[in-house]
Design an enzyme around this catalytic site. Structure first.
Site, short mmCIF file in Angstrom:
data_model
loop_
_atom_site.label_atom_id
_atom_site.label_comp_id
_atom_site.label_asym_id
_atom_site.label_seq_id
_atom_site.Cartn_x
_atom_site.Cartn_y
_atom_site.Cartn_z
N CYS A 55 0.81 -0.70 -0.11
CA CYS A 55 0.18 -0.09 0.56
C CYS A 55 0.90 1.43 0.17
O CYS A 55 1.65 1.88 1.07
CB CYS A 55 -0.62 0.08 1.71
SG CYS A 55 -1.88 1.46 1.52
N PHE A 133 -11.75 -0.46 6.31
CA PHE A 133 -10.84 -1.32 6.44
C PHE A 133 -9.28 -1.15 6.45
O PHE A 133 -8.65 -2.28 5.63
CB PHE A 133 -10.74 -2.90 7.24
CG PHE A 133 -12.48 -3.28 7.60
CD1 PHE A 133 -12.39 -2.27 8.80
CD2 PHE A 133 -13.32 -3.81 7.58
CE1 PHE A 133 -13.74 -3.23 10.19
CE2 PHE A 133 -14.74 -4.10 8.56
CZ PHE A 133 -14.43 -3.54 9.44
N THR A 134 -8.41 -0.21 6.64
CA THR A 134 -8.05 0.10 5.85
C THR A 134 -6.18 -0.13 6.78
O THR A 134 -6.52 0.34 7.96
CB THR A 134 -8.02 1.87 5.57
OG1 THR A 134 -7.65 2.55 6.26
CG2 THR A 134 -9.36 2.05 4.52
N VAL A 135 -4.84 -0.02 6.05
CA VAL A 135 -3.47 0.56 6.63
C VAL A 135 -3.59 2.18 6.01
O VAL A 135 -4.18 2.58 4.86
CB VAL A 135 -2.90 -0.89 6.17
CG1 VAL A 135 -3.31 -1.96 7.12
CG2 VAL A 135 -3.15 -0.34 4.38
#
Length: 350
Positions: A55, A133-135
């Site tokens: 990411c 629901f992320t980074v």
């Protein structure tokens, strides 16, 4: 407590496009700040950073963490790059090389952390505060919650919040110096809209784009006209960056700044992923943008934080292997999940 299917917050195939066929980003959910005298005060080993090497948004935080020498102050856990129906998996669920288990709660997925921090995500009718629901996830071990999941804010906290704990040389490094802030902010704004927000698969789930956003919107557009408009805008943005970097090593003020970090994480992914996967093939970086290419290679080969935060196997695995369900429309971008060998080398030498 009644629960519901939360895969709409982690499964790219369930994210909705606009009526014109384009994708729109959503705002990051947790936006608290680490600061002296606040709820979240600077402390050694109080916070934990969760990232994916795939990411670009998360990689911003990795680079700044390394530049500022925060490795012994803020521990790190890396998830698998293969984003699936339930979001980013930890290494115990998907044994991708370099992926790790959650050392705090033995979670299976990043979404487990979000549910721990805010169980209301499972309420059928939840108050208006959309979540993804992320980074990256910056976690507070003392209060057992997410401090912040917006990369642009996390890197500014890393830039200054822990200076009192750092050696003099690391504390003196300022990636957002007062005299250059207006120029940095102005550049970040258009780079975000024209480039970041157009390109980013692993961060499509993250849905917070910089040069990256432009790539993703290109790749996931479902109508020809939308794709063409987006890809032209992207390359116009790159053309502008090329002009800025001609004869220069850095974007702003003749020194390394957060603007370089924010752009680097997108450009390093361009030739290996965006050119083929998202059909961003008007030009490549290595053959079409000599100034950007020189800038990219100098950062990668001369400043360890950039090279040490770049893992091409995770980048390619994230983009080419992360479609959750073979029958979903999203999966048709690369239904075989074959990972291209090239370009070789992934980054050219100086």
């Amino acid at each position: 407590m009644a629960s519901r299917d939360t895969t709409e917050l982690s499964d790219v195939s369930k994210m909705k496009s606009e009526v014109d066929g384009s994708f729109k980003r959503v705002t990051s959910t947790f936006r608290s700040v680490i600061e002296a005298g606040g709820q979240f005060t600077p402390e050694k080993d109080r916070y934990h950073l969760y990232v994916s090497y795939a990411c670009p948004w998360a990689t911003r935080t990795l680079i700044v963490r390394k530049l500022k020498g925060l490795e012994q102050i803020i521990p790190l856990t890396v998830v698998s790059p293969r984003l699936g129906e339930h979001g980013w998996p930890f290494g115990n669920v998907d044994e991708f090389p370099g992926a790790e288990a959650d050392p705090l709660y033995n979670s299976n997925y990043i979404n487990d952390l979000y549910l721990r921090a805010d169980p209301r995500i499972c309420v059928p009718v939840r108050p208006a505060r959309p979540a993804k629901f992320t980074v990256p996830v910056l976690w507070d071990k003392k209060l057992n919650t997410v401090v912040n999941n917006e990369s642009s804010e996390i890197i500014r906290m890393f830039n200054s919040a822990f200076n009192d704990m750092l050696p003099t040389d690391k504390a003196a490094l300022d990636l957002y110096p007062e005299p250059l802030r207006a120029e940095i902010d102005a550049l970040n704004d258009w780079v975000y809209s024209d480039i970041n927000s157009s390109l980013t698969w692993g961060c499509f789930i993250l849905l917070t784009y910089d040069l990256q956003t432009a790539f993703i919107m290109r790749g996931f557009a479902t109508q020809q006209a939308v794709y063409e408009k987006a890809v032209v805008k992207l390359f116009e943005g790159l053309d502008k960056v090329e002009q800025i970097l001609t004869g220069k090593d850095y974007l702003v003020g003749g020194q390394l700044s957060e603007a370089d970090v924010r752009l680097f994480v997108t450009v390093i992914r361009f030739d290996p992923a965006y050119v083929g996967h998202f059909k961003c093939n008007i030009r490549t970086i290595r053959d079409g943008y000599p100034a950007i290419h020189s800038w990219l290679r100098k950062l990668y080969w001369t400043i360890p934080a950039f090279k040490d935060s770049t893992f091409f196997d995770h980048i390619k695995g994230g983009y080419y292997e992360s479609h959750p369900n073979p029958t979903d429309d999203m999966a048709q971008i690369n239904p075989t999940r074959i990972i291209p060998v090239g370009p070789l080398p992934h980054i050219m030498p100086l």
